[in-house]
Motif scaffolding. Sequence first.
Motif, PDB file in Angstrom:
ATOM      1  N   LYS A  25      50.708 -31.270 -30.178  1.00  0.00           N
ATOM      2  CA  LYS A  25      50.612 -30.009 -29.454  1.00  0.00           C
ATOM      3  C   LYS A  25      51.924 -29.251 -29.635  1.00  0.00           C
ATOM      4  N   ASN A  26      51.826 -27.966 -29.881  1.00  0.00           N
ATOM      5  CA  ASN A  26      53.001 -27.108 -30.111  1.00  0.00           C
ATOM      6  C   ASN A  26      53.935 -27.686 -31.177  1.00  0.00           C
ATOM      7  N   GLY A  27      53.367 -28.443 -32.116  1.00  0.00           N
ATOM      8  CA  GLY A  27      54.188 -29.025 -33.175  1.00  0.00           C
ATOM      9  C   GLY A  27      54.844 -30.345 -32.812  1.00  0.00           C
ATOM     10  N   TYR A  28      54.531 -30.898 -31.638  1.00  0.00           N
ATOM     11  CA  TYR A  28      55.096 -32.189 -31.222  1.00  0.00           C
ATOM     12  C   TYR A  28      53.998 -33.251 -31.218  1.00  0.00           C
ATOM     13  N   ASN A  29      54.327 -34.417 -31.738  1.00  0.00           N
ATOM     14  CA  ASN A  29      53.367 -35.519 -31.740  1.00  0.00           C
ATOM     15  C   ASN A  29      53.446 -36.298 -30.428  1.00  0.00           C
ATOM     16  N   LEU A  30      52.278 -36.768 -29.989  1.00  0.00           N
ATOM     17  CA  LEU A  30      52.220 -37.542 -28.740  1.00  0.00           C
ATOM     18  C   LEU A  30      51.638 -38.921 -28.998  1.00  0.00           C
ATOM     19  N   PHE A  31      52.178 -39.899 -28.264  1.00  0.00           N
ATOM     20  CA  PHE A  31      51.715 -41.288 -28.394  1.00  0.00           C
ATOM     21  C   PHE A  31      51.493 -41.885 -27.008  1.00  0.00           C
ATOM     22  N   ARG A  32      50.640 -42.922 -26.974  1.00  0.00           N
ATOM     23  CA  ARG A  32      50.441 -43.657 -25.723  1.00  0.00           C
ATOM     24  C   ARG A  32      50.745 -45.121 -25.962  1.00  0.00           C
ATOM     25  N   CYS A  33      51.506 -45.700 -25.029  1.00  0.00           N
ATOM     26  CA  CYS A  33      51.840 -47.126 -25.105  1.00  0.00           C
ATOM     27  C   CYS A  33      50.585 -47.940 -24.773  1.00  0.00           C
ATOM     28  N   GLY A  34      50.301 -48.948 -25.595  1.00  0.00           N
ATOM     29  CA  GLY A  34      49.135 -49.783 -25.382  1.00  0.00           C
ATOM     30  C   GLY A  34      49.288 -50.728 -24.210  1.00  0.00           C
ATOM     31  N   ASP A  35      50.504 -50.888 -23.709  1.00  0.00           N
ATOM     32  CA  ASP A  35      50.748 -51.814 -22.607  1.00  0.00           C
ATOM     33  C   ASP A  35      50.780 -51.066 -21.263  1.00  0.00           C
ATOM     34  N   CYS A  36      51.836 -50.259 -21.022  1.00  0.00           N
ATOM     35  CA  CYS A  36      51.950 -49.581 -19.719  1.00  0.00           C
ATOM     36  C   CYS A  36      51.230 -48.225 -19.714  1.00  0.00           C
ATOM     37  N   MET A  62      61.466 -37.134 -29.726  1.00  0.00           N
ATOM     38  CA  MET A  62      61.847 -36.188 -28.680  1.00  0.00           C
ATOM     39  C   MET A  62      62.596 -35.005 -29.302  1.00  0.00           C
ATOM     40  N   PRO A  63      62.400 -33.813 -28.728  1.00  0.00           N
ATOM     41  CA  PRO A  63      63.212 -32.680 -29.189  1.00  0.00           C
ATOM     42  C   PRO A  63      64.693 -32.937 -28.874  1.00  0.00           C
ATOM     43  N   GLY A  64      65.568 -32.334 -29.662  1.00  0.00           N
ATOM     44  CA  GLY A  64      67.006 -32.479 -29.417  1.00  0.00           C
ATOM     45  C   GLY A  64      67.433 -31.668 -28.206  1.00  0.00           C
ATOM     46  N   GLU A  65      68.634 -31.942 -27.729  1.00  0.00           N
ATOM     47  CA  GLU A  65      69.157 -31.251 -26.535  1.00  0.00           C
ATOM     48  C   GLU A  65      69.188 -29.740 -26.714  1.00  0.00           C
ATOM     49  N   SER A  66      69.590 -29.292 -27.917  1.00  0.00           N
ATOM     50  CA  SER A  66      69.710 -27.845 -28.134  1.00  0.00           C
ATOM     51  C   SER A  66      68.330 -27.188 -28.123  1.00  0.00           C
ATOM     52  N   PRO A  88      54.662 -29.538 -24.487  1.00  0.00           N
ATOM     53  CA  PRO A  88      56.006 -29.741 -25.023  1.00  0.00           C
ATOM     54  C   PRO A  88      56.546 -28.468 -25.647  1.00  0.00           C
ATOM     55  N   PRO A  89      57.863 -28.195 -25.612  1.00  0.00           N
ATOM     56  CA  PRO A  89      58.887 -29.152 -25.177  1.00  0.00           C
ATOM     57  C   PRO A  89      59.206 -29.115 -23.675  1.00  0.00           C
ATOM     58  N   GLN A  90      58.390 -28.432 -22.844  1.00  0.00           N
ATOM     59  CA  GLN A  90      58.674 -28.486 -21.405  1.00  0.00           C
ATOM     60  C   GLN A  90      58.400 -29.893 -20.863  1.00  0.00           C
ATOM     61  N   HIS A  91      57.160 -30.315 -20.899  1.00  0.00           N
ATOM     62  CA  HIS A  91      56.815 -31.657 -20.427  1.00  0.00           C
ATOM     63  C   HIS A  91      56.811 -32.625 -21.612  1.00  0.00           C
ATOM     64  N   LEU A  92      57.525 -33.725 -21.441  1.00  0.00           N
ATOM     65  CA  LEU A  92      57.732 -34.650 -22.568  1.00  0.00           C
ATOM     66  C   LEU A  92      57.211 -36.055 -22.318  1.00  0.00           C
ATOM     67  N   VAL A  93      57.178 -36.468 -21.036  1.00  0.00           N
ATOM     68  CA  VAL A  93      56.775 -37.842 -20.703  1.00  0.00           C
ATOM     69  C   VAL A  93      55.751 -37.793 -19.569  1.00  0.00           C
TER      70      VAL A  93
END
Length: 248
Positions: free
Chosen positions: A28-39, A47-51, A207-212
Amino acid sequence: MPDTAAKTATPEACMICGGTHFTALGAKNGYNLFRCGDCRLSFVHPMPGESEIAAIYEKYVLNDSYKRRATRKIIRSTRRLRRYLHMAPGKRFLDMGCSIGTSVEAARRLGCDAYGIDIDESSIGIARDLFPDGHYHAGPIESMPPAWGQFDFLFSVEVLEHLPDPHAYFQALAPRARSGALLYLTTPDGGHWRVPRTFTEWEHVNPPQHLVFYNRDAITRFLDRHGFDVVKFEWNLKPGLKLLARKR
Ligand SMILES: [Zn+2]
């Protein structure tokens, strides 16, 4: 094309549980998303960089309607504070991500010694202007004045999902909570039954507003690692976690 390869790489380990199995959730918006198979934590990777993140918030301008909504927000915060304040061991209150200071002001009116910190300088400027009796600081949580000491009741409302490194935030936060302190935390609930089946269609995935994106299991593990025990999750019709935790 090493750059493209880096962008599509799967994560090495889950930041919460250390798991190494992931499901790709798309982009979404050029950012890839993943889900942990455990938690089952869902997150942007890489993650996007600080700048990159800073650029977003520089463009974020508070409008006047925010100010007009202040009164209503104080009423809502007061109701929330009244419900939980008696569970806190004292009345030193800290809002981490206090925006224009409405919760700080609500806490102050309820007899708390009330403090607020926010990364956004313009919000803190408005807070000081509207509610000059609170204590405010503009900057990351790591820059909180040492003289502020420890707190009995801490708010972290809709902050965690914005942070690429939630551990750094809690490493700065945890020492500010005295033993037995109460934490009220809210963040979108990636495990809620109302989250769309196609994760990227969820309105909170921006993203990049919401990341986790946490869920009950992931947030419980995360808080435990930083010395907090979840006391209760509030029931919520909307896909949002609302929880109370206590510092060990
Ligand atoms: Zn995990």
